[in-house]
Design an enzyme around this catalytic site. Structure first.
Site, PDB file in Angstrom:
ATOM      1  N   MET A  30     -75.564  70.358  50.113  1.00 15.05           N
ATOM      2  CA  MET A  30     -74.993  70.587  51.454  1.00 15.05           C
ATOM      3  C   MET A  30     -73.514  70.944  51.335  1.00 15.05           C
ATOM      4  SD  MET A  30     -77.017  68.186  54.083  1.00 15.05           S
ATOM      5  CE  MET A  30     -76.151  66.656  53.853  1.00 15.05           C
ATOM      6  N   LEU A  33     -68.642  70.132  47.466  1.00 17.42           N
ATOM      7  CA  LEU A  33     -69.091  69.831  46.102  1.00 17.42           C
ATOM      8  C   LEU A  33     -68.135  68.888  45.370  1.00 17.42           C
ATOM      9  CD1 LEU A  33     -70.276  73.409  45.032  1.00 17.42           C
ATOM     10  CD2 LEU A  33     -71.606  71.582  46.087  1.00 17.42           C
ATOM     11  N   HIS A  34     -68.718  68.014  44.561  1.00 16.10           N
ATOM     12  CA  HIS A  34     -67.950  67.087  43.724  1.00 16.10           C
ATOM     13  C   HIS A  34     -68.632  67.025  42.352  1.00 16.10           C
ATOM     14  CE1 HIS A  34     -71.231  64.351  44.608  1.00 16.10           C
ATOM     15  NE2 HIS A  34     -70.987  64.454  45.908  1.00 16.10           N
ATOM     16  N   HIS A  37     -72.500  66.942  42.030  1.00 17.73           N
ATOM     17  CA  HIS A  37     -73.162  68.256  42.114  1.00 17.73           C
ATOM     18  C   HIS A  37     -72.950  69.036  40.811  1.00 17.73           C
ATOM     19  CE1 HIS A  37     -72.038  67.478  46.486  1.00 17.73           C
ATOM     20  NE2 HIS A  37     -73.338  67.639  46.583  1.00 17.73           N
ATOM     21  N   GLY A 147     -80.185  64.266  42.451  1.00 19.61           N
ATOM     22  CA  GLY A 147     -79.421  63.154  41.884  1.00 19.61           C
ATOM     23  C   GLY A 147     -80.114  61.818  42.104  1.00 19.61           C
ATOM     24  N   GLN A 148     -80.023  60.954  41.109  1.00 13.92           N
ATOM     25  CA  GLN A 148     -80.578  59.601  41.248  1.00 13.92           C
ATOM     26  C   GLN A 148     -79.874  58.820  42.356  1.00 13.92           C
ATOM     27  OE1 GLN A 148     -80.802  56.845  37.742  1.00 13.92           O
ATOM     28  NE2 GLN A 148     -80.206  55.347  39.303  1.00 13.92           N
ATOM     29  N   ASP A 150     -79.544  59.557  45.283  1.00 16.37           N
ATOM     30  CA  ASP A 150     -80.459  59.598  46.429  1.00 16.37           C
ATOM     31  C   ASP A 150     -81.880  59.377  45.902  1.00 16.37           C
ATOM     32  OD1 ASP A 150     -78.602  60.621  48.742  1.00 16.37           O
ATOM     33  OD2 ASP A 150     -78.084  61.763  46.967  1.00 16.37           O
ATOM     34  N   MET A 184     -70.072  58.995  43.521  1.00 17.81           N
ATOM     35  CA  MET A 184     -69.459  60.140  44.207  1.00 17.81           C
ATOM     36  C   MET A 184     -70.353  60.576  45.359  1.00 17.81           C
ATOM     37  SD  MET A 184     -67.664  62.438  41.358  1.00 17.81           S
ATOM     38  CE  MET A 184     -66.451  61.681  40.293  1.00 17.81           C
ATOM     39  N   SER A 185     -69.713  60.925  46.468  1.00 22.38           N
ATOM     40  CA  SER A 185     -70.454  61.375  47.654  1.00 22.38           C
ATOM     41  C   SER A 185     -69.502  62.203  48.510  1.00 22.38           C
ATOM     42  CB  SER A 185     -70.926  60.152  48.451  1.00 22.38           C
ATOM     43  OG  SER A 185     -71.293  60.540  49.752  1.00 22.38           O
TER      44      SER A 185
HETATM   45  P1  AMP Z   1     -75.872  66.596  48.978  1.00 29.00           P
HETATM   46  O1  AMP Z   1     -74.962  67.788  48.911  1.00 29.00           O
HETATM   47  O2  AMP Z   1     -75.175  65.321  49.295  1.00 29.00           O
HETATM   48  O3  AMP Z   1     -77.100  66.848  49.820  1.00 29.00           O
HETATM   49  O4  AMP Z   1     -76.412  66.390  47.498  1.00 29.00           O
HETATM   50  C1  AMP Z   1     -77.017  67.428  46.787  1.00 29.00           C
HETATM   51  C2  AMP Z   1     -77.608  66.864  45.528  1.00 29.00           C
HETATM   52  O5  AMP Z   1     -76.575  66.251  44.752  1.00 29.00           O
HETATM   53  C3  AMP Z   1     -78.665  65.779  45.801  1.00 29.00           C
HETATM   54  O6  AMP Z   1     -79.740  65.940  44.898  1.00 29.00           O
HETATM   55  C4  AMP Z   1     -77.910  64.504  45.525  1.00 29.00           C
HETATM   56  O7  AMP Z   1     -78.729  63.428  45.098  1.00 29.00           O
HETATM   57  C5  AMP Z   1     -76.988  64.946  44.384  1.00 29.00           C
HETATM   58  N1  AMP Z   1     -75.833  64.049  44.288  1.00 29.00           N
HETATM   59  C6  AMP Z   1     -75.000  63.651  45.286  1.00 29.00           C
HETATM   60  N2  AMP Z   1     -74.092  62.771  44.821  1.00 29.00           N
HETATM   61  C7  AMP Z   1     -74.364  62.609  43.495  1.00 29.00           C
HETATM   62  C8  AMP Z   1     -73.777  61.812  42.457  1.00 29.00           C
HETATM   63  N3  AMP Z   1     -72.738  61.014  42.674  1.00 29.00           N
HETATM   64  N4  AMP Z   1     -74.304  61.904  41.218  1.00 29.00           N
HETATM   65  C9  AMP Z   1     -75.373  62.717  40.968  1.00 29.00           C
HETATM   66  N5  AMP Z   1     -75.970  63.482  41.910  1.00 29.00           N
HETATM   67  C10 AMP Z   1     -75.479  63.424  43.154  1.00 29.00           C
END
Ligand code: AMP
Length: 288
Positions: A30, A33-34, A37, A147-148, A150, A184-185
């Site tokens: 979404m 990015l960090h 990602h 990612g684990q 989630d 990270m989030s």
């Molecule tokens: P999002 O952009 O938050 O929807 O996340 C996209 C993908 O990145 C999903 O598969 C998440 O599980 C993964 N993700 C988010 N945060 C982390 C993290 N800290 N470590 C590994 N994967 C992550």
């Protein structure tokens, strides 16, 4: 790096690549990015000929009172990160192209989406699965990276792939953490300074389970809960100790076990988990 917006263009490209016999890795995001990602993208680049990343803030996975409008959006910075990683193609569809005028055709994930996060977010996992199904149909990847962090989401997607017969290999990568252990989030940017400090307690509490893995489930839960409840900024939504394969309840502290939690800090909701797999009792994402 190629940027593609129309669904039909992305579809045509993946069809073309299918003929060329190159393997396609796909990382749905979404945006905002960090390094979490980035780690998924690096895994994909390592294991595939071509890596596609999507950026799409999925409206279907947000409840009516949730943060869809204020979800962090940083398009320029995201594109810089993706360019520096030498991602082949970024797919940035628009809302109408993905959802049409309505969202009447959808994926229902059943009981898997009703526990843990599904209790406070009842339509969340149906929304996630519906959009990931569309992305899989458009991109047609060999492997997709999640990612684990989630964990429930990754299991819901694995179930969807299995039951709807997608030919995608779902790869789950370890959680990437800040130096103090906070997962990270994109939502961490909502935290005030004191909230950010308090948030580190979540991982400290999860890690306590490693020392307690000979205890019974109830004492382990009580101990972890008491660490979280001692931090006044944290409001625990759930804490569960489950089988990481299917999130079923564990009767005793048998390995492997997943310790999963969600907590609110002010207006921000954070989730985290660790999986303890082996007798070494190290969580599989133990970077500290
Ligand atoms: P999002 O952009 O938050 O929807 O996340 C996209 C993908 O990145 C999903 O598969 C998440 O599980 C993964 N993700 C988010 N945060 C982390 C993290 N800290 N470590 C590994 N994967 C992550």
């Amino acid at each position: 790096m190629q940027i593609i917006r129309p669904v039909k263009d992305m579809h045509s490209l993946s069809k073309l690549l299918r003929i060329s016999d190159k393997s396609i890795g796909f990382v749905p995001t979404m945006g905002a990015l960090h390094d979490g990602h980035v780690s998924l993208i690096r895994h994909s680049k390592h294991e595939n000929d071509i890596t596609f990343v999507s950026i799409y803030v999925n409206p279907l996975q947000f409840g009516p009172d949730e943060d869809f409008d204020k979800y962090p959006r940083q398009r320029e910075k995201d594109l810089e990160i993706l360019t520096s990683l030498e991602v082949d193609t970024v797919f940035i569809p628009d809302k109408k192209d993905m959802l049409g005028d309505g969202d009447t055709t959808s994926v229902h994930v059943g009981l898997a989406g009703k526990k843990l996060c599904g209790i406070s977010r009842p339509d969340h996992f149906n929304g996630v699965a519906t959009v990931v199904a569309k992305l899989f149909n458009i991109v047609d990847p060999d492997r997709a990276y999640f990612g684990q962090k989630d964990l429930q989401q990754s299991l819901v997607i694995k179930q969807m792939v299995r039951e709807l017969k997608y030919g995608v290999n779902v790869v789950v990568c370890p959680t990437v953490r800040e130096d103090d252990g906070l997962a990270m989030s994109s939502r961490n940017s909502y935290l005030t300074e004191p909230e950010r400090k308090a948030a580190a307690t979540l991982y400290k509490a999860l890690k306590r389970a490693i020392d307690l893995s000979d205890a019974d489930i109830t004492s382990m839960k009580n101990e972890i809960e008491s660490i979280i409840k001692a931090e006044p900024f944290l409001d625990l939504e759930y804490l569960d100790i489950l089988n990481p394969e299917d999130l079923s309840a564990l009767e005793s502290t048998d390995l492997p076990m997943a310790i999963c939690l969600a907590a609110r800090i002010g207006k921000t909701r954070l989730i985290d988990n660790i999986i303890i797999k082996s007798e070494t009792k190290l969580p599989d994402d133990c970077a500290l």
